[in-house]
Design a protein around this motif. Sequence first.
Motif, mmCIF file in Angstrom:
data_model
loop_
_atom_site.group_PDB
_atom_site.id
_atom_site.type_symbol
_atom_site.label_atom_id
_atom_site.label_comp_id
_atom_site.label_asym_id
_atom_site.label_seq_id
_atom_site.Cartn_x
_atom_site.Cartn_y
_atom_site.Cartn_z
ATOM 1 N N SER A 212 43.189 33.525 40.680
ATOM 2 C CA SER A 212 42.946 34.924 41.021
ATOM 3 C C SER A 212 42.941 35.773 39.761
ATOM 4 O O SER A 212 43.905 35.748 38.980
ATOM 5 N N SER A 214 42.730 39.488 39.368
ATOM 6 C CA SER A 214 42.725 40.719 40.163
ATOM 7 C C SER A 214 43.622 41.791 39.547
ATOM 8 O O SER A 214 44.209 42.593 40.266
ATOM 9 N N ARG A 238 39.704 34.341 43.601
ATOM 10 C CA ARG A 238 39.755 35.730 44.054
ATOM 11 C C ARG A 238 39.453 36.592 42.836
ATOM 12 O O ARG A 238 40.151 36.515 41.832
ATOM 13 N N GLY A 240 38.520 40.395 41.141
ATOM 14 C CA GLY A 240 38.549 41.843 41.292
ATOM 15 C C GLY A 240 39.033 42.495 40.021
ATOM 16 O O GLY A 240 39.298 41.836 39.019
ATOM 17 N N LYS A 261 36.231 40.882 45.559
ATOM 18 C CA LYS A 261 36.643 42.119 46.208
ATOM 19 C C LYS A 261 35.584 43.195 45.986
ATOM 20 O O LYS A 261 35.022 43.316 44.891
ATOM 21 N N THR A 264 34.886 46.639 42.715
ATOM 22 C CA THR A 264 35.827 46.354 41.633
ATOM 23 C C THR A 264 35.155 46.205 40.279
ATOM 24 O O THR A 264 35.837 46.137 39.259
#
Length: 277
Positions: A212, A214, A238, A240, A261, A264
């Motif tokens: 991820s 993010s 993930r 973002g 996401k 972003t």
Amino acid sequence: MFASIYLDAATVGVYVARITAVDDALDTITVSLTAKSGTIPADGANGRTIKVGGAWKGPNAAENFPVGFVTSAQTNASGDIPRVNFKSGTTYNITAGLIANKDGPIRWQGYTTTVNDGGRATIDGGTTGASYKLWSSANHDQDLEDFIFQNNGATGGVSGVEITGTEWNIHRVVVNSVRGTGIDILGSITMVSECEAYSCNQSIGSELGGISLSGSGGLLGIRCISHDNTGSNSIGYRVGGFAALVHCIADSNTLDGFFVKPSTGACLIGCDAYNNG
């Protein structure tokens, strides 16, 4: 070279400093008071020991040492930053997470025979009890290279590696068999390169999976692979927070290969996704 100075009753390093002079005639060693980590013991005629060379025992059980001990003050006059080498072949079995709570520059790196040979050291958190972060930091300017992080408990959904600080370089790190996200970058200005994550999200949490990115911006993933994250909610990546993935692979994840996401500023460049749900 460095010397370790400690009271005889100490069980881990107390004061590690660069050697500035050796006098064979007087049988003395002089160490720096600034190029050091830790706190120098009080003066005394006995009850103190100095050691030069050899290996540290390293992390074990609930012991964080030498993570959280080494400081950037050990950078030498040529600008060579301190590097702590973790030898592979013997698994570091821990029961509490390792917390890198000093600002860098500092490098933590695994090896097999010769330092920087690409060999990986293994940090194993076990498969019992509540899950916990195997490695975490809210501090900045550090390198984490050539490690395998695996197993972090039996309940809950905590990430394996979590970085909330800034200016990290995570390179050739493998994370597997953890309850939450494998590599979770929540800070900024951090690069994750040539890393691998699989068998993550064993808790079957929403939007959890291998890797991820993010955080708050300036995040880059390059030539990573996230695969076989097979819990019913598991994803490969993930993405973002103004992050970019370049030439990354998502393979055989239960849900999305790449979960981006909205709104972003994230982007994917030259990535491959196949056999995902």
